[in-house]
Design a protein around this motif. Structure first.
Motif, PDB file in Angstrom:
ATOM      1  N   PRO A 383      -8.569  35.171  52.275  1.00 18.35           N
ATOM      2  CA  PRO A 383      -8.114  33.777  52.360  1.00 18.35           C
ATOM      3  C   PRO A 383      -9.277  32.832  52.058  1.00 18.35           C
ATOM      4  O   PRO A 383     -10.440  33.176  52.308  1.00 18.35           O
ATOM      5  N   ARG A 426      -3.663  34.716  55.074  1.00 16.93           N
ATOM      6  CA  ARG A 426      -4.234  35.188  56.349  1.00 16.93           C
ATOM      7  C   ARG A 426      -3.333  36.241  56.986  1.00 16.93           C
ATOM      8  O   ARG A 426      -3.811  37.186  57.604  1.00 16.93           O
ATOM      9  N   MET A 440     -11.437  34.930  62.375  1.00 17.41           N
ATOM     10  CA  MET A 440     -11.076  34.350  61.079  1.00 17.41           C
ATOM     11  C   MET A 440     -11.315  32.848  61.129  1.00 17.41           C
ATOM     12  O   MET A 440     -10.614  32.081  60.462  1.00 17.41           O
TER      13      MET A 440
END
Ligand code: SF4
Length: 464
Positions: A383, A426, A440
């Motif tokens: 991502p 994601r 993340m």
């Protein structure tokens, strides 16, 4: 690629008369984690001495006779330039010594670490208010200050006491004249490996470094575990509070060497899977798939297989290219050379492992067009990075990140000059990584550790 690298890597060997040489060899396997400087501290059992310098490992240790150190244990570190560093911070990094060394009243100590304490700025401020003097922005130095003020009486307990005060991402390797201590943070942001090397014990950020020096019985330390090596042999304890895991997702997608394992998996396999999933999420009508030699290749292979397109070695790293990892954007033309016979008249998919400030991506697209590609489609097997990492991965500033204002595919394609652009979602990344708990934050996910405000993150040499 795109300036997203961990800022450092550590290696340590204890119990070998070749400890210094093996540690330097291990550092060479971690060169991709930072190429601004390298150093080791070595113990002959009575005295710690260091060899440190700026540049790549081979430059720093060229012509050095490490045998004169008579080391039986050594700890080493490579470090890089944080992309966020302004000139003052860069100067501070340049003057920093890694491993950081100090003398306590009961002996010498050297500390190497990778990662970053999320609460470093506030701790540093508190210590300075108490009269502590710092000579660098190194979190290793901060750790030694905390240890020096501990009421505990042994090195191990002082270290544990200090580590209870910090939070964030850290692999710490600390060495005294007769003891080596390695600890992985309780969230396990980055891997820390331990292994046997003959009769010696080795520790490193990546298993690749230990494999290079002939290690066996490799084991990834669990988050929060501490390995202590002294004359009684190795012991593993777990002295820190358990925390939810926060394995760095970028470690898997781009930071670690492609032959490394991290968080229980071979990163190569996972990168192939990122590429495969990316092809399913964002298909493209094209003639062939290219990847940059390095972390992008497994994802490009996965993309090509899933899309039933040929994977071609149509970009290669020029032999005259600057060997500096994280070289300034703009050197893409010097570093990467397209193969005209592969690219001319073709619709090309270029797979990248990660997208940061977009400078290199933009130049690579232009480079392929200049070489005759009919179309260039960018696919990114992670991502888009939308925020800087506060946990030790060198990142462009939020303003510099090409996706910080949005990840709309058409806007990204326009910004990068490509015919189309798309990043792995994601959800797909999460599905491949599994449910074991990954950070993340920079990819738009939650921050696993509260991040101090930008003002709090000012470095030592910023005005006060
Ligand atoms: S913010 Fe990004 S680079 Fe930093 S630890 Fe988390 S996933 Fe890794």
């Amino acid at each position: 690629m795109e300036g997203l690298r961990d800022e450092s890597g550590v290696v340590a060997i204890a119990g070998s008369l070749q400890a210094a040489q093996l540690t330097v060899l291990g550092l060479r396997a971690l060169q991709h984690r930072g190429a601004r400087g390298a150093g080791i501290a070595a113990s002959d059992g009575h005295l710690l001495r260091s060899v440190q310098g700026l540049g790549r490992v081979t430059d720093v240790f060229a012509g050095r006779d490490l045998a004169v150190l008579r080391a039986v244990a050594a700890v080493g570190q490579v470090w890089g330039r944080g992309e966020r560093a302004d000139e003052a911070e860069l100067e501070a990094q340049t003057s920093a010594n890694h491993p950081f060394m100090a003398r306590f009243k009961d002996g010498q100590v050297a500390v190497a670490m990778n990662g970053r304490f999320a609460n470093a700025a506030s701790l540093r401020r508190e210590l300075k208010a108490l009269g502590a003097l710092f000579s660098s922005t190194s979190d290793g130095e901060l750790l030694l200050h905390l240890m020096a003020r501990s009421a505990q009486t042994t090195t191990v307990n002082r270290l544990v006491d200090a580590l209870w005060k910090v939070d964030g991402a850290f692999n710490v390797v600390l060495m005294t004249e007769d003891r080596l201590i390695a600890v992985r943070d309780p969230r396990g942001f980055r891997p820390l490996w331990a292994a046997q090397i003959g009769g010696a014990v080795g520790v490193a950020t990546e298993d690749t470094a230990l494999r290079l020096v002939g290690a066996s019985d490799l084991r990834e330390l669990e988050p929060g575990e501490m390995l202590i090596v002294d004359d009684t042999g190795p012991t593993i304890v777990r002295p820190l509070k358990r925390r939810p895991h926060a394995f760095c997702a970028l470690e898997v997608s781009s930071t670690a060497a492609r032959e490394a394992s991290a968080f229980g998996h071979a990163v190569y396999r996972q990168r192939v899977e990122f590429g495969r999933k990316l092809a399913m999420e964002s298909p493209v009508d094209a003639d062939l798939v290219l990847g940059l030699p390095g972390s992008s290749v497994p994802a490009a292979l996965g993309f090509a297989r899933a899309a039933s397109l040929p994977f071609e070695a149509g970009l290669h790293r020029a032999p005259w290219a600057s060997p500096i990892v994280g070289a300034p954007s703009g050197e893409a033309e010097l570093v990467w050379r397209p193969v005209p016979d592969v690219v001319e008249g073709k619709r090309v998919v270029l797979v990248l492992s990660v997208l940061g400030d977009g400078h290199d991506a933009r130049r690579l697209v232009q480079l392929l067009r200049n070489t005759g590609a009919l179309e260039v489609h960018l696919r990114v097997a992670t991502p888009a990075v939308v925020a800087s990492c506060p946990y030790g991965t060198a990142s462009p500033t939020k303003e510099e990140l090409v996706a910080s204002q949005g990840t709309d595919a058409a806007a990204l394609a326009e910004a990068l000059g490509a015919d189309s652009a798309a990043c792995l979602t994601r959800d797909a990344l999460q599905a491949i990584l599994g449910e074991s708990g990954h950070c993340m934050g920079c990819l738009g996910g939650a921050w696993p550790v509260p991040v101090e405000s930008p003002e709090d993150q000012l470095g030592l040499f910023d005005a006060e």
